[in-house]
Each structure stands twice: as C-alpha cells, then as structure tokens.
Design an enzyme around this catalytic site. Structure first.
Site, short mmCIF file in Angstrom:
data_model
loop_
_atom_site.label_atom_id
_atom_site.label_comp_id
_atom_site.label_asym_id
_atom_site.label_seq_id
_atom_site.Cartn_x
_atom_site.Cartn_y
_atom_site.Cartn_z
CB CYS A 1 -0.91 0.01 1.22
SG CYS A 1 -1.77 -1.56 1.55
N GLY B 1 4.47 7.10 -1.32
CA GLY B 1 5.83 6.60 -1.50
C GLY B 1 6.84 7.01 -0.44
CE LYS C 1 4.29 4.62 6.68
NZ LYS C 1 3.47 5.62 5.93
CG ASP D 1 -1.69 2.68 -3.88
OD1 ASP D 1 -1.21 2.83 -2.74
OD2 ASP D 1 -2.82 3.10 -4.21
CG ASP E 1 1.29 2.73 6.12
OD1 ASP E 1 1.30 2.71 7.36
OD2 ASP E 1 0.99 3.74 5.45
CB CYS F 1 -1.66 7.06 10.25
SG CYS F 1 -2.92 7.08 8.96
#
Length: 442
Positions: free
Chosen positions: A259, A263, A265, A283, A328, A381
C-alpha cells in the site's frame, strides 16, 4: 479583490457538506485568488481552526438559536462558525471586527435578514463569552467541549486507553503540526543538509526521535526549496519515519510495499537498502503510482518498481517473494487528525468496524508473500485498537507459524510499548499518532 473570510466560508461549505479534503480545496482556492501572503495565512488559520473546533463552536451557536443549527442555511452556519472561532480562539482579531465581518459577509452572500440573525447570535455570544455549554458533571461532555471532538470518538479513546491517556491523545491531536523532513542518505548526510537549510534561511532543529529527521520551525514552503527539488530531503512525519528502520533491512533484500502511495516509506526503504536490492511498490489505484515514481526519481531511489495491486485479493505470483513485506494499511486515520482535522467529522464508528475487516483480508494475503524467516510489518496511522492490537491478536490466532518481535525506539513519553511487542505512538508536538508491529514468519 477576493475576501479572505468569504473564501474560508466557501471551503468549509465544500468540506462539511460535500466531504471535500480541506487541504486540496483550500490550496486550489488560494492559488486562484489574488490574496497577499498575510491574507492567505489568515484564511488557512480560519479554515483549519474552524474545522478543528467545530464541535465546541456548534454547541455555542446551537444555544442561541431557537430551532438549533440543523435547519440553518449552510453558508450562514459557516459564517457563524468562522466568526465564533475568531472570537473564542484568536487573540489578534478584535471581537467587534469579527462581528462586523460576519454581518457584512452574511449580507453579501445571503440577505439583510440573514445578516440580522448573524448579528444577534454573535452579540449574544459576546455577552455570555465565559459560559461553558456542556454538562460539567459528565467527563465525556467536558472532554468533547474542551478539545472539540465528537462523543463517539471520545468514548472510544476512554474505553481503549483510560481517561488520562485519552486526554493526552485529544490534546496531542489538537497540536499544530510542524513540517518535518527526512534526510536522504543516498544523496547527502545529516550535517550537510542541516547547514544548507540554515544557509537557505530556515530555522531548523534536530528531530524528536529519528536520527534522519529535521524539524522546520520557520521558513518558506519547503517544496520550493532546491534541497527538496534535488532530492536531498523529503517531507515525512517522524512517526512514519520509524516504519522502515523497524524492518531490519539488509542490502540485497527484496521488499514488497503493498500500500505504497505516495511513497514516503517506499523510498525510505530504498535509502536504507542503499539502492542494493529490489523494492516493489504496489497500490490499489493506478492513478497514485506516478506520485510514487516521481518521489523515487527525485530521491534517486532507483530500485523501486511500481505496479497496481489490490492487496485484498490473493496474488499467487507474490508467494514467498519478500524478505520483508510492508502493509501500511488503509485505516481510519485517527492518529493524524492534527494534520487532517476533518477526520473528526467524516468518520463514524461503523466505518471503523468495516475497515478492520478489510485490514484482516490484507494481512491474510500479505503473510503468504513473506519468505521463511522474513518479516511482515503492519502499520497504521490510527489509534483505534480494533484496527491495531485487536487485529494483531486475530492474525496470530488464525495464522500459525508467526510471532511478534518486540520493537524498541528508545525512551520517549509518547511511545507505548505494548505487551505483545507492538508499539503505539501517541500524538504530540512532534509526531502523529501511529501503530507499528513486526511479525516474523518462523
């Protein structure tokens, strides 16, 4: 000439009624306006501040309307909201000026009759400015009013973390975020970039916890800086900077980021591999992949390869391919409210439950792509434990041959080392709320 408060009202109309993203809508309107930098800063302050404190502002307005705010015209409601915000939360604007601007705006955008309503509500508020429009006997009501969060969200944080930590979370999510940049080790070292930023008249300081982080305390837009354009730095929150180092990367490894957009990470992984290995950036939306490719090219991350992938659907070609697999996952974003305050109002408890199910489908597929002895890294997050610790517990119960390995980022008052080895990062002045877990395939 454009009126700054009129632009603010138009942005809020789009954000609250149509679910638009505040940053995108605001940026477009400011770019197309003839406002000077001072007025643009005022619009930005009013928009983000009003979104952040909407709950409290609405309680105040509701108190001075016989039929409440539900039947009120959207534009008039947002004129009242920005006016109350200026009077309650901004010291630099005199109360009488906020009232006059609100009345004139209502007259210009709606009618004389509506301007009289605005005048009445605002003057009534001024006469009762010290009142608290909440139930002081109820902790949830108090926290909702003081920090301006919806009740379901406050209840969730209290249930999952306890009253004291929940209060810290609410306070942290209302902090004003600074810009943090990551030094690109492929092109420069920390000291060199730090000195160059100061030479470019930026006020900077070292990061809070990450060794490659620099905090921009004052200066013009970082995206216009030659250091950014040349790929020496990239903008990234320090919480997100902890993900790639947690993967125990070694040169020559193959890494899958399921995921990846935009970009941040992905490119960090390539930097830590020193461009020696393979990084597959996937993605769900192909339209987002050019952004990953642009960031990789700017930063000189030459080992990044992009492709479309629905992480919820099993892909046999990826089985046992990754030394490291990063997910993520899409999440509720409750940890990044300080950057995207509209999350307070565009998320619901039902949406959170649906997200957890999607995340589990992604985990079930991703674990099959990890080589024996490799790691699956799960990050979000959000601060919702149903999407974090509860998902990890579910995964371990339903997938044998995996174990959580403990992470350690050092001592910091906002980092919680969970019993299962995962890490929860609470939001504060320096970092977003975040969750990271490292799972080994035995």
């Amino acid at each position: 000439m454009d009126n700054s408060r009129k632009i603010a009202v138009k942005v809020l109309n789009e954000v609250f009624d149509k679910g638009e993203f505040s940053n995108k809508n605001l940026n477009i309107r400011l770019i197309n306006s003839d406002l000077d930098s001072k007025d643009k800063a005022l619009v930005t302050e009013i928009v983000y501040g009003t979104i952040k404190y909407r709950y409290t502002i609405d309680r105040i307005i509701d108190n001075f309307l016989k039929e409440g705010i539900k039947k009120l015209d959207t534009t008039i409601l947002n004129i009242l909201r920005i006016s109350i915000y200026q009077m309650k939360y901004l010291d630099k604007i005199p109360d009488f000026a906020a009232v006059n601007e609100g009345v004139n705006l209502a007259k210009a955008m709606k009618s004389v009759g509506m301007s009289k309503l605005v005048n009445g509500v605002l003057r009534n508020y001024l006469r009762n400015k010290e009142e608290r429009y909440c139930d002081d006997r109820d902790i949830v009501s108090n926290l909702c009013y003081d920090y301006s969060f919806p009740k379901w969200m406050v209840k969730t944080f209290i249930t999952q973390y306890g009253e004291d930590t929940a209060t810290k979370i609410l306070e942290g999510l209302n902090k004003r975020p600074a810009v943090t940049v990551r030094v690109n080790s492929l092109k420069a070292d920390f000291e060199e970039v730090f000195d160059l930023l100061e030479e470019n008249e930026y006020s900077v300081s070292e990061g809070y916890i990450c060794p490659e982080a620099i905090r921009i305390e004052k200066g013009r837009s970082i995206e216009k800086n030659p250091l950014f354009k040349d790929g020496l730095i990239t903008v990234q929150d320090e919480s997100a900077m902890l993900v790639a180092p947690s993967m125990d990367l070694e040169e020559g490894m193959t890494v899958l980021d399921l995921c990846s957009a935009p970009g941040g990470k992905t490119t960090h992984i390539a930097e830590l591999l020193d461009n020696n290995g393979k990084v597959y950036a996937f993605d769900l939306q192909r339209s987002k992949l050019p952004l990953v490719e642009e960031n990789a090219e700017r930063l000189g991350a030459t080992i990044v390869q992009c492709d479309k992938l629905n992480a919820e659907i099993f892909n046999e070609k990826l089985v046992d391919l990754g030394d490291r697999v990063l997910i993520d996952v899409p999440c509720s974003g409750l940890g990044i409210i300080r950057k995207k305050p509209e999350i307070k109002w565009n998320k619901s408890k039902n949406q959170l439950d649906a997200l957890a199910q999607m995340q589990r489908r992604i985990m079930s597929n991703a674990c099959k792509y990890v080589k024996q002895g490799g790691y699956l890294i799960y990050s979000t997050c959000t601060l919702n434990k149903d999407e974090n610790e509860k998902n990890i517990n579910w995964f371990l119960l339903n997938h044998s041959g995996f174990k959580v390995e403990s992470l350690n980022f050092g001592k910091a008052e906002n980092i919680i080392y969970n019993k299962d080895g995962s890490v929860t990062i609470l939001p504060n002045d320096y970092m977003d709320g975040f969750f990271i877990c490292k799972i080994k395939k035995l």
